[in-house]
Design an enzyme around this catalytic site. Structure first.
Site, short mmCIF file in Angstrom:
data_model
loop_
_atom_site.label_atom_id
_atom_site.label_comp_id
_atom_site.label_asym_id
_atom_site.label_seq_id
_atom_site.Cartn_x
_atom_site.Cartn_y
_atom_site.Cartn_z
N ARG A 123 90.44 -3.87 -39.07
CA ARG A 123 90.71 -3.51 -37.68
C ARG A 123 89.88 -4.34 -36.70
O ARG A 123 90.38 -4.77 -35.66
CB ARG A 123 90.44 -2.02 -37.50
N ARG A 187 90.33 -11.52 -44.88
CA ARG A 187 90.79 -10.22 -44.37
C ARG A 187 92.02 -9.75 -45.15
O ARG A 187 92.09 -8.59 -45.56
CB ARG A 187 91.14 -10.37 -42.88
N SER A 277 68.52 -18.33 -13.09
CA SER A 277 67.16 -18.16 -13.59
C SER A 277 66.42 -17.18 -12.69
O SER A 277 66.62 -17.16 -11.48
CB SER A 277 66.43 -19.51 -13.59
N LYS A 283 68.34 -23.60 -11.11
CA LYS A 283 68.81 -23.69 -12.50
C LYS A 283 70.23 -23.14 -12.66
O LYS A 283 70.61 -22.16 -12.03
CB LYS A 283 67.89 -22.90 -13.43
N ASN A 285 71.76 -22.41 -16.17
CA ASN A 285 71.54 -22.49 -17.61
C ASN A 285 72.84 -22.34 -18.40
O ASN A 285 73.73 -21.58 -18.01
CB ASN A 285 70.56 -21.39 -18.04
N ARG A 316 77.48 1.13 -61.38
CA ARG A 316 77.13 1.54 -60.02
C ARG A 316 75.76 0.99 -59.68
O ARG A 316 74.82 1.10 -60.48
CB ARG A 316 77.11 3.07 -59.87
#
Length: 446
Positions: A123, A187, A277, A283, A285, A316
């Site tokens: 899912r 999957r 920043s 800045k 970033n 197990r």
């Protein structure tokens, strides 16, 4: 104070996940998956004629997560080592008395938890793969748009020779495309788990294989040839696929971060209001690059834990199985966040071809030293040509030094030297390789 309503809204965890993927990983969805497995078990028993259909319906009617408290079940799990035991106790008490003997019939806790985790993976992989598709689409767009955009290739941290941004983006594209293919395969191959106490299906008598196959069918999972209680290859395949996805996304993020450095300036992350920043107003970033890089660096430890846990005792495990649960969910969490942020990073990426060209020209033609040596090699020999060009490379002007050398003048004209110093003439098969990468991607997307 308003409490967090999902893991992706928490103070730190939201920086590494994606809301839609994390929604499938929370306790309520894991609990629902456990209950889906119990309902499927009852219906499979009814299909095999082991219990009446109305009894299976009664059990399934009580398999809804909102009727149970995940926190209380988690607390109670400490006594048995897993949450299935207290859940089965509560489910048994909830159903009508005639159905109680049939709750969890013939199964063991690992059957339910392994199958539930396979459901959770299946899912969560839905939105995760959608993010990955968006990332590959964005990489393909960059590859097409910049097929012939010339830039510097860098090896061992140094400028090396000309390449194209299209070829760099094609590498990103196929890395993400291959990661998507492997994750989709892992999957699809995830099997349901049903073996009973020691993997013999003894609790179902001669109907064991029928129950196991019907159980898988009700869950929409693959039916394995054998129970895999201590044969953990399905988990390892999934771990490798998720780790590969993080590595592919991390490669993209690392390249983007390096190309976005002020001194390089060949790309920049886009998107309004991002990259600020707290201390430096100027800045911007590369935040998505940073966060994807962080996720990629956490991945190998989680993959390593799952591989280390795979050697399990007899029928197990005594701890190895238990060690898998949280690292697996953490890997899904990180992969979801990395895929979503890579899609955003590439979708908003601003490419600066003029800066790429300026960086390419900054060394005055030195990046074409290999091209010059290759032209001289037939006349001088490979070693002699290499040494001649290496000496010229130490001069203030590489071009002037070449034209002043008598061996160069004897074999190359000024036009020949200028042609050798043209980056567009030393791209080899770059354009064809870009086209091949796009063809591979387009075949894979149908």
């Amino acid at each position: 104070m308003k409490p967090s309503s999902s893991p992706s809204e928490s103070l730190l965890r939201g920086l590494s996940g994606a809301v839609d993927v994390d929604a499938e990983l929370d306790d309520s969805h894991l609990l629902q998956a456990l209950l889906d497995a119990e309902a499927a078990l009852a219906r499979a028993g009814a299909d095999a004629g082991l219990l009446p259909g109305p009894v299976a319906d009664e059990i399934a009617r009580h398999c809804h997560a909102d009727r149970y408290d995940p926190a209380a079940l988690g607390t109670a799990a400490d006594a048995a080592g897993n949450p299935v035991v207290p859940l089965v106790r509560e489910l048994t008490a909830a159903v009508a008395p005639p159905a109680r003997p049939w709750v969890h019939h013939g199964a063991t806790s690992q059957d339910i938890l392994d199958s539930a985790l396979a459901l959770v993976v299946t899912r969560a992989a839905g939105p995760l793969l959608r993010h990955l598709d968006a990332a590959t689409d964005a990489a393909a767009g960059l590859t097409r748009a910049h097929r012939d955009t010339v830039m510097v290739a860098r090896t061992l941290g140094q400028q090396a020779a000309p390449t194209t941004f299209g070829l760099k983006a094609a590498g990103w594209l196929l890395g993400l495309h291959d990661a998507r293919t492997r994750l989709a395969q892992a999957r699809t191959a995830l099997p349901a788990q049903l073996g009973g106490a020691v993997g013999t299906l003894a609790g179902y008598g001669p109907s064991g294989l029928v129950v196991a196959d019907r159980f898988a069918a009700h869950l929409g999972l693959a039916a394995g040839p054998l129970p895999w209680h201590t044969r953990r290859q399905p988990v390892l395949d999934l771990a490798a696929a998720l780790g590969g996805l993080l590595a592919a996304a991390g490669k993209v993020a690392l390249d983007v971060g390096l190309l976005a450095q002020t001194e390089v300036g060949e790309v920049a992350e886009g998107g309004p209001g991002r990259g600020g920043s707290s201390a430096m107003p100027h800045k911007r970033n590369p935040v998505d690059s940073v966060l994807v890089t962080a996720a990629a660096r956490r991945g190998p430890g989680l993959v390593g834990t799952l591989f280390a846990a795979a050697g399990q005792e007899h029928e197990r495990a005594t701890g190895g199985w238990h060690a898998e649960w949280e690292p697996l969910l953490d890997l899904l969490h990180l992969a979801g966040g990395a895929a979503a942020r890579t899609a955003r990073m590439l979708g908003n990426l601003r490419v600066h071809p003029q800066r790429m060209r300026a960086n390419l020209d900054a060394t005055g033609g030195l990046l074409l030293a290999e091209a010059v040596a290759t032209r001289l090699a037939p006349a001088l020999g490979r070693a002699a040509a290499h040494d001649l060009v290496a000496r010229a490379a130490t001069a203030a002007s590489f071009r002037d030094a070449l034209l002043a050398d008598p061996d160069v003048r004897a074999h190359l004209s000024v036009a020949d030297v200028d042609a050798a110093l043209d980056p567009a003439g030393w791209l080899g098969s770059a354009a064809t390789l870009v086209d091949r990468a796009l063809e591979t991607y387009e075949r894979g997307t149908g």
